[in-house]
Design a protein around this motif. Sequence first.
Motif, short mmCIF file in Angstrom:
data_model
loop_
_atom_site.label_atom_id
_atom_site.label_comp_id
_atom_site.label_asym_id
_atom_site.label_seq_id
_atom_site.Cartn_x
_atom_site.Cartn_y
_atom_site.Cartn_z
N SER A 29 0.83 -1.21 0.00
CA SER A 29 0.00 0.00 0.00
C SER A 29 0.86 1.26 0.00
N GLU A 30 1.95 1.23 0.76
CA GLU A 30 2.83 2.40 0.82
C GLU A 30 3.50 2.64 -0.53
N ALA A 31 3.85 1.58 -1.25
CA ALA A 31 4.47 1.74 -2.56
C ALA A 31 3.51 2.39 -3.55
N THR A 32 2.23 1.99 -3.50
CA THR A 32 1.24 2.61 -4.37
C THR A 32 1.06 4.08 -4.01
N SER A 33 1.00 4.38 -2.72
CA SER A 33 0.86 5.77 -2.29
C SER A 33 2.04 6.60 -2.77
N TRP A 34 3.22 6.03 -2.69
CA TRP A 34 4.42 6.73 -3.18
C TRP A 34 4.30 7.02 -4.67
N ALA A 35 3.87 6.03 -5.46
CA ALA A 35 3.74 6.22 -6.91
C ALA A 35 2.70 7.28 -7.23
N LEU A 36 1.62 7.33 -6.46
CA LEU A 36 0.59 8.35 -6.67
C LEU A 36 1.12 9.74 -6.31
N ARG A 37 1.84 9.85 -5.20
CA ARG A 37 2.40 11.15 -4.79
C ARG A 37 3.36 11.69 -5.84
N HIS A 38 4.11 10.81 -6.45
CA HIS A 38 5.09 11.24 -7.45
C HIS A 38 4.52 11.29 -8.86
N GLU A 39 3.20 11.13 -8.97
CA GLU A 39 2.47 11.26 -10.23
C GLU A 39 2.92 10.26 -11.29
N LEU A 40 3.46 9.14 -10.85
CA LEU A 40 3.80 8.08 -11.79
C LEU A 40 2.55 7.34 -12.24
N VAL A 41 1.56 7.34 -11.38
CA VAL A 41 0.27 6.72 -11.65
C VAL A 41 -0.81 7.74 -11.33
N ALA A 42 -1.77 7.88 -12.20
CA ALA A 42 -2.86 8.83 -11.96
C ALA A 42 -4.20 8.12 -11.84
N ASP A 43 -4.40 7.12 -12.67
CA ASP A 43 -5.66 6.37 -12.69
C ASP A 43 -5.40 4.90 -12.39
N ALA A 44 -6.48 4.17 -12.14
CA ALA A 44 -6.40 2.72 -11.94
C ALA A 44 -5.40 2.34 -10.85
N ALA A 45 -5.47 3.07 -9.74
CA ALA A 45 -4.54 2.79 -8.64
C ALA A 45 -4.74 1.38 -8.09
N GLU A 46 -5.97 0.88 -8.11
CA GLU A 46 -6.21 -0.47 -7.61
C GLU A 46 -5.49 -1.50 -8.47
N GLN A 47 -5.50 -1.27 -9.78
CA GLN A 47 -4.79 -2.21 -10.66
C GLN A 47 -3.29 -2.16 -10.40
N PHE A 48 -2.78 -0.95 -10.16
CA PHE A 48 -1.35 -0.83 -9.87
C PHE A 48 -1.02 -1.53 -8.55
N THR A 49 -1.87 -1.36 -7.55
CA THR A 49 -1.66 -2.02 -6.27
C THR A 49 -1.62 -3.53 -6.45
N ALA A 50 -2.44 -4.04 -7.38
CA ALA A 50 -2.54 -5.48 -7.58
C ALA A 50 -1.29 -6.08 -8.20
#
Length: 345
Positions: A29-50
């Motif tokens: 979960s923390e890795a996904t949050s980091w990717a979102l904060r750094h704007e590497l991921v904008a959409d489909a965060a659940e898919q990225f978490t998976a």
Amino acid sequence: MARLDPFPVPDFHLPFGNSKHPLAARANSEATSWALRHELVADAAEQFTAIGCGHLAGRVSGEVPYDTVVLLAEWMAWSFVLDDQHDHLIRKGELAAWPPVTDAITQYLATGRVNGASSRRNPLVRGFIDLCDRILAGMSTGTAARYRAHVPLMLHSLDQEAGNRGARRRPSVQEYILMRRHSSQLLPMMDMVEAGLGIDLPQHVHDHPAFQAVVESAVDIISWGNDVFSLPKEHACGDNNNLVSLISSWEGCSLPDAVRSVENRIQARIEDYVSAERRLFQVIDGEGRLDPEVRAAVTRVVRSYEDWMIGADLWQRYECTRYSDERFAAGLESAYTRPDLVSVA
């Protein structure tokens, strides 16, 4: 290109045990949050978490502190986005946008600076800077030197992959195997785990042919197994950077037969690994030049490579949707891929 019919991934019979960090899900979960904060991921965060970066980090990092598991998971998140963005540019024929990003990364790695405000604002570059500073802060001089050497080789291997996809001449199987040791992106991560374990092997140990034989066989086993898991996507989008596809092409056999060939190669490589590990300790004990603390550190590093082999396999089979997602199997880009990421300033 026709879609590959579903097939069961073989059991590679890896003769190693594995334990997983109890807070791997939290690290994920923390890795996904980091990717979102750094704007590497904008959409489909659940898919990225998976994708399960934290689960992979928790399986391959041994008994390191939790902060190291999180840092490794964040690096994995960055590296998956890096790989997907590179694939996006290949698909779109826009590879001219790639060198400014990788040049900025290698420049920062070498000098601690990035020339050009636009490059520094790019999310991939900003993410790398954040990670690099924290990674190097926890490394000894020797481990940091290896990390600094491995990252540019990793980036260069992605350029080689792009060249393979655009060229009429496909690489030979041996050429591919050598390239794959870097395009797997494993070596910088192995450096991170070694540092997290508090191990600082002398460079002459890393350079010893007997030690290199252990490393190379471990990296090959992980990489070739990943090629089997990722075959549906790479076949669907015409990517020839896959050991199964190359064996099928060079040997004129069907893809199912090529999968069996890779399975046999992996089993032989596992035997190579076990023999190389035994040979390594025979050599260092026979030479009698390592003090007991260094020999114990070698033992711990070798155990770490076993964690990597079995941990990566278990993660791909049970904890990662990257290789089973319908979009992936159809050769499509991930839903979280940002088409504008490389051009963001």
